[in-house]
Design an enzyme around this catalytic site. Structure first.
Site, PDB file in Angstrom:
ATOM      1  N   HIS A  44     -11.007  10.412  26.356  1.00  0.00           N
ATOM      2  CA  HIS A  44     -11.642  11.461  26.082  1.00  0.00           C
ATOM      3  C   HIS A  44     -12.428  11.542  24.430  1.00  0.00           C
ATOM      4  O   HIS A  44     -12.054  10.462  24.024  1.00  0.00           O
ATOM      5  CB  HIS A  44     -10.895  12.933  26.266  1.00  0.00           C
ATOM      6  CG  HIS A  44      -9.953  13.081  25.253  1.00  0.00           C
ATOM      7  ND1 HIS A  44      -8.602  12.435  25.703  1.00  0.00           N
ATOM      8  CD2 HIS A  44      -9.505  13.539  24.022  1.00  0.00           C
ATOM      9  CE1 HIS A  44      -7.869  12.586  24.596  1.00  0.00           C
ATOM     10  NE2 HIS A  44      -8.250  13.234  23.851  1.00  0.00           N
ATOM     11  N   THR A  47     -17.145   9.470  23.114  1.00  0.00           N
ATOM     12  CA  THR A  47     -17.853   8.320  23.114  1.00  0.00           C
ATOM     13  C   THR A  47     -16.681   6.947  22.917  1.00  0.00           C
ATOM     14  O   THR A  47     -15.591   7.241  22.097  1.00  0.00           O
ATOM     15  CB  THR A  47     -18.654   8.290  21.743  1.00  0.00           C
ATOM     16  OG1 THR A  47     -18.254   8.520  20.609  1.00  0.00           O
ATOM     17  CG2 THR A  47     -19.897   8.685  22.062  1.00  0.00           C
ATOM     18  N   ARG A  48     -17.234   5.847  23.267  1.00  0.00           N
ATOM     19  CA  ARG A  48     -16.327   4.565  23.006  1.00  0.00           C
ATOM     20  C   ARG A  48     -17.169   3.479  22.787  1.00  0.00           C
ATOM     21  O   ARG A  48     -18.439   3.374  23.414  1.00  0.00           O
ATOM     22  CB  ARG A  48     -15.385   4.093  24.479  1.00  0.00           C
ATOM     23  CG  ARG A  48     -14.348   5.244  24.625  1.00  0.00           C
ATOM     24  CD  ARG A  48     -13.375   5.059  23.852  1.00  0.00           C
ATOM     25  NE  ARG A  48     -12.277   5.943  24.315  1.00  0.00           N
ATOM     26  CZ  ARG A  48     -11.859   7.208  23.968  1.00  0.00           C
ATOM     27  NH1 ARG A  48     -12.896   7.696  23.164  1.00  0.00           N
ATOM     28  NH2 ARG A  48     -10.906   7.924  24.276  1.00  0.00           N
ATOM     29  N   LYS A 262     -19.134  10.247  13.935  1.00  0.00           N
ATOM     30  CA  LYS A 262     -17.712   9.968  14.333  1.00  0.00           C
ATOM     31  C   LYS A 262     -16.964   8.942  13.547  1.00  0.00           C
ATOM     32  O   LYS A 262     -17.448   7.825  13.591  1.00  0.00           O
ATOM     33  CB  LYS A 262     -17.585   9.768  15.881  1.00  0.00           C
ATOM     34  CG  LYS A 262     -16.289   9.483  16.410  1.00  0.00           C
ATOM     35  CD  LYS A 262     -16.159   9.251  17.906  1.00  0.00           C
ATOM     36  CE  LYS A 262     -15.040   8.950  18.604  1.00  0.00           C
ATOM     37  NZ  LYS A 262     -15.155   8.888  19.942  1.00  0.00           N
ATOM     38  N   HIS A 266      -8.197   3.369  12.684  1.00  0.00           N
ATOM     39  CA  HIS A 266      -7.653   2.491  14.060  1.00  0.00           C
ATOM     40  C   HIS A 266      -6.456   1.937  13.594  1.00  0.00           C
ATOM     41  O   HIS A 266      -5.967   1.070  12.672  1.00  0.00           O
ATOM     42  CB  HIS A 266      -8.712   1.130  14.240  1.00  0.00           C
ATOM     43  CG  HIS A 266      -8.571   0.487  15.384  1.00  0.00           C
ATOM     44  ND1 HIS A 266      -8.114   0.783  16.539  1.00  0.00           N
ATOM     45  CD2 HIS A 266      -8.466  -0.994  15.495  1.00  0.00           C
ATOM     46  CE1 HIS A 266      -8.063  -0.157  17.361  1.00  0.00           C
ATOM     47  NE2 HIS A 266      -8.109  -1.166  16.637  1.00  0.00           N
ATOM     48  N   CYS A 311      -6.003  11.691  20.252  1.00  0.00           N
ATOM     49  CA  CYS A 311      -5.925  11.080  21.531  1.00  0.00           C
ATOM     50  C   CYS A 311      -4.782   9.926  21.401  1.00  0.00           C
ATOM     51  O   CYS A 311      -4.142   9.999  20.215  1.00  0.00           O
ATOM     52  CB  CYS A 311      -7.418  10.284  21.521  1.00  0.00           C
ATOM     53  SG  CYS A 311      -7.784   9.386  22.992  1.00  0.00           S
ATOM     54  N   LYS A 342     -13.885   0.009  27.207  1.00  0.00           N
ATOM     55  CA  LYS A 342     -15.236  -0.806  27.674  1.00  0.00           C
ATOM     56  C   LYS A 342     -15.024  -1.834  28.716  1.00  0.00           C
ATOM     57  O   LYS A 342     -16.075  -2.077  29.432  1.00  0.00           O
ATOM     58  CB  LYS A 342     -15.770  -1.633  26.255  1.00  0.00           C
ATOM     59  CG  LYS A 342     -14.602  -2.575  25.749  1.00  0.00           C
ATOM     60  CD  LYS A 342     -14.872  -3.514  24.659  1.00  0.00           C
ATOM     61  CE  LYS A 342     -14.871  -2.742  23.391  1.00  0.00           C
ATOM     62  NZ  LYS A 342     -13.391  -2.185  23.217  1.00  0.00           N
TER      63      LYS A 342
HETATM   64  C1  LIG Z   1      -9.152   7.695  19.715  1.00  0.00           C
HETATM   65  C2  LIG Z   1      -9.415   6.574  20.654  1.00  0.00           C
HETATM   66  C3  LIG Z   1     -10.413   5.677  20.358  1.00  0.00           C
HETATM   67  C4  LIG Z   1     -10.650   4.576  21.466  1.00  0.00           C
HETATM   68  N1  LIG Z   1     -11.931   4.196  20.999  1.00  0.00           N
HETATM   69  C5  LIG Z   1     -12.231   3.092  22.028  1.00  0.00           C
HETATM   70  C6  LIG Z   1     -13.481   2.286  22.058  1.00  0.00           C
HETATM   71  O1  LIG Z   1     -14.130   2.588  20.897  1.00  0.00           O
HETATM   72  N2  LIG Z   1     -13.582   1.350  22.937  1.00  0.00           N
HETATM   73  C7  LIG Z   1     -12.845   0.797  23.567  1.00  0.00           C
HETATM   74  O2  LIG Z   1     -13.250   0.143  24.559  1.00  0.00           O
HETATM   75  N3  LIG Z   1     -11.768   1.678  23.879  1.00  0.00           N
HETATM   76  C8  LIG Z   1     -11.087   2.713  23.181  1.00  0.00           C
HETATM   77  N4  LIG Z   1     -10.056   3.236  23.152  1.00  0.00           N
HETATM   78  C9  LIG Z   1      -9.210   2.907  24.236  1.00  0.00           C
HETATM   79  C10 LIG Z   1      -9.399   3.362  25.664  1.00  0.00           C
HETATM   80  O3  LIG Z   1      -9.993   4.720  25.564  1.00  0.00           O
HETATM   81  C11 LIG Z   1      -8.168   3.414  26.338  1.00  0.00           C
HETATM   82  O4  LIG Z   1      -7.531   2.141  26.462  1.00  0.00           O
HETATM   83  C12 LIG Z   1      -8.618   3.749  27.966  1.00  0.00           C
HETATM   84  O5  LIG Z   1      -9.103   4.935  27.929  1.00  0.00           O
HETATM   85  C13 LIG Z   1      -7.154   3.796  28.747  1.00  0.00           C
HETATM   86  O6  LIG Z   1      -7.273   4.215  30.050  1.00  0.00           O
HETATM   87  P1  LIG Z   1      -6.262   4.548  31.000  1.00  0.00           P
HETATM   88  O7  LIG Z   1      -6.797   4.742  32.401  1.00  0.00           O
HETATM   89  O8  LIG Z   1      -5.184   3.395  30.744  1.00  0.00           O
HETATM   90  O9  LIG Z   1      -5.356   5.901  30.554  1.00  0.00           O
HETATM   91  P2  LIG Z   1      -5.948   7.462  30.716  1.00  0.00           P
HETATM   92  O10 LIG Z   1      -7.347   7.430  30.730  1.00  0.00           O
HETATM   93  O11 LIG Z   1      -5.217   8.352  29.865  1.00  0.00           O
HETATM   94  O12 LIG Z   1      -5.384   7.546  32.175  1.00  0.00           O
HETATM   95  C14 LIG Z   1      -4.241   7.569  32.678  1.00  0.00           C
HETATM   96  C15 LIG Z   1      -4.147   8.726  33.575  1.00  0.00           C
HETATM   97  O13 LIG Z   1      -3.009   8.766  34.435  1.00  0.00           O
HETATM   98  C16 LIG Z   1      -2.670  10.028  34.845  1.00  0.00           C
HETATM   99  N5  LIG Z   1      -1.232  10.157  35.192  1.00  0.00           N
HETATM  100  C17 LIG Z   1      -0.099   9.726  34.362  1.00  0.00           C
HETATM  101  N6  LIG Z   1       0.935   9.854  34.881  1.00  0.00           N
HETATM  102  C18 LIG Z   1       0.804  10.225  36.127  1.00  0.00           C
HETATM  103  C19 LIG Z   1       1.591  10.802  37.256  1.00  0.00           C
HETATM  104  N7  LIG Z   1       2.915  10.664  37.277  1.00  0.00           N
HETATM  105  N8  LIG Z   1       0.891  11.415  38.448  1.00  0.00           N
HETATM  106  C20 LIG Z   1      -0.578  11.342  38.558  1.00  0.00           C
HETATM  107  N9  LIG Z   1      -1.188  10.997  37.424  1.00  0.00           N
HETATM  108  C21 LIG Z   1      -0.711  10.633  36.143  1.00  0.00           C
HETATM  109  C22 LIG Z   1      -2.824  10.744  33.280  1.00  0.00           C
HETATM  110  O14 LIG Z   1      -3.063  12.129  33.500  1.00  0.00           O
HETATM  111  C23 LIG Z   1      -4.195  10.096  32.967  1.00  0.00           C
HETATM  112  O15 LIG Z   1      -5.219  10.947  33.729  1.00  0.00           O
HETATM  113  C24 LIG Z   1      -9.669   4.454  22.442  1.00  0.00           C
HETATM  114  C25 LIG Z   1      -8.642   5.287  22.666  1.00  0.00           C
HETATM  115  C26 LIG Z   1      -8.439   6.252  21.555  1.00  0.00           C
HETATM  116  C27 LIG Z   1      -7.320   7.235  22.061  1.00  0.00           C
END
Ligand SMILES: Cc1cc2nc3c(=O)[nH]c(=O)nc-3n(C[C@H](O)[C@H](O)[C@H](O)COP(=O)(O)OP(=O)(O)OC[C@H]3O[C@@H](n4cnc5c(N)ncnc54)[C@H](O)[C@@H]3O)c2cc1C
Length: 377
Positions: A44, A47-48, A262, A266, A311, A342
């Site tokens: 969330h 932007t990324r 923004k 990091h 986040c 990304k």
């Molecule tokens: C501030 C910030 C800036 C960033 N900037 C960048 C950037 O510029 N470029 C880039 O490439 N990356 C960036 N990232 C990293 C990137 O956003 C993350 O690596 C990526 O979003 C991770 O995705 P995910 O699917 O692993 O986790 P999430 O998107 O958190 O998804 C995990 C999901 O699993 C669900 N879940 C967990 N346990 C359960 C359960 N037991 N039952 C059902 N559902 C469950 C959660 O509710 C959640 O929705 C940034 C991250 C942050 C925090």
């Protein structure tokens, strides 16, 4: 109904997996504990950044190039603009990890980059000041992704291909039953599938610890500053940037909308083990490192705070991703360590490959869970 694959967690990576699996005709059930999208995990904050000259390791370059194609395909599928191109400026010591890494990745993969002097940086991007101590490298082929819109788009395309996505359903446990996996939810339902993909983001620390995957969490706060001279932060006069300074690493991007510029730090915050330890409130101290950076290097962005959003980074010890099979029925993707978003479309492809065929042609040697077991033996 019997599903081929259950996806546990529908953030960036889970939705990408559901999209790619459903597009291949696989019967997929996705389970998400919150609504899609939500602001309690890692996907969330509007932007990324996407960039190709990957300082973290040149092995990411073919993956991010594949991901670009996936983002464009997703844009076409939903008829919506998700990726805005914008150059990325890296600033840091000439012999530091950032600058040497950007150059190494670009040389190895013949990516266009431009070395800039401090004068050239300030002429092209006049908001910067006091950057003489830094080397500067500009990558023209970077961009910014709309994060929540991307999640909605992946969900829409997955459903259009026949995926069943359920939100507000929390998975409590899973167990092997012969050749299949049985998943139980906190709501008292059970589901069966041949394969399970675990994409639980920051909740993976707890879920994957029993398998020897040592993940940690780090709270990060993104800030939007209401700059008074918005013309300095237009996309043609202000780049995406990453700055490797003595006080830590900072990044930012142009003022794409009324929220302003923004800018965030990091890494640089304490690591914790469980999601309950993440402070969800905003504290005045959160902005201090960023304010100090702005005062020195971007004084015109040292403006009133318009929005801030905590986040979570889910970290592996080496900051490389964790994508592997736990056994022949369970695939995991976790520990994206603050730089995973990304890659979501290509991670979705890899997870679909691993779930269906047990292997992938994509280069994922860097991401295996064996490296943790070797360390912890
Ligand atoms: C501030 C910030 C800036 C960033 N900037 C960048 C950037 O510029 N470029 C880039 O490439 N990356 C960036 N990232 C990293 C990137 O956003 C993350 O690596 C990526 O979003 C991770 O995705 P995910 O699917 O692993 O986790 P999430 O998107 O958190 O998804 C995990 C999901 O699993 C669900 N879940 C967990 N346990 C359960 C359960 N037991 N039952 C059902 N559902 C469950 C959660 O509710 C959640 O929705 C940034 C991250 C942050 C925090």
């Amino acid at each position: 109904m019997q599903y081929d694959v259950i996806v546990l967690g529908l953030g960036a990576m889970g939705l990408a997996a559901a999209w790619q699996l459903a597009a291949r005709g696989v019967r997929v059930l996705g389970l998400e504990q919150h609504i899609i999208p939500h602001s309690l995990g890692s996907s969330h904050g509007h932007t990324r950044i996407i960039r190709q000259a990957y300082y973290e390791h040149p092995a990411y370059v073919p993956l991010v190039q594949r991901a670009y194609a996936g983002w464009y395909e997703l844009e076409q599928a939903v008829g919506q603009h998700l990726l805005t191109t914008c150059p990325c400026l890296s600033l840091g010591p000439a012999d530091g990890e950032l600058i040497t890494g950007v150059k190494a990745a670009s040389y190895e993969h013949t990516l266009p980059i431009e070395m800039l002097s401090a004068d050239e940086v300030i002429r092209r991007f006049p908001a910067f000041q006091n950057i003489e101590p830094f080397a500067a490298v500009l990558e023209p082929t970077a961009g910014v992704l709309a994060v929540e819109d991307s999640l909605r788009a992946m969900a829409q395309v997955a459903v259009a291909h026949g995926a069943m996505l359920r939100d507000e359903v929390a998975v409590q446990s899973w167990r092997r039953e012969g050749n299949s996996v049985c998943v139980s939810t906190a709501q008292g339902e059970t589901f069966h599938a041949a394969r399970l993909i675990v994409t639980a983001g920051p909740w993976a620390t707890r879920l994957l610890a029993p398998f020897g995957i040592p993940l940690r969490l780090m709270r990060q706060v993104a800030n939007w500053f209401a700059v008074s001279d918005r013309s300095l932060f237009r996309r043609d006069r202000f780049p995406i940037f990453i700055a490797d300074t003595q006080a830590g690493a900072f990044y930012g991007m142009p003022a794409f909308d009324a929220r302003g510029v923004k800018i965030a730090q990091h890494y640089g915050a304490p690591e914790v083990e469980q999601i309950e330890q993440i402070d969800r409130s905003l504290n005045p101290a959160d902005q201090a490192p960023v304010r100090a950076f702005l005062r020195r290097h971007l004084p015109s962005a040292d403006a009133p705070l318009r929005e801030a959003s905590p986040c979570i980074y889910t970290l592996t010890p080496d900051r490389h991703f964790c994508i592997d099979t736990l056994d022949d029925a369970v695939v995991v993707a976790a520990g994206f360590s603050g730089h995973g978003f990304k890659f979501a479309p290509v991670v979705g492809e890899i997870l679909a490959d691993l779930a269906i065929r047990g292997q992938t042609a994509q280069p994922i040697d860097l991401f295996g869970i064996g490296r943790f077991r070797a360390v912890h033996r």
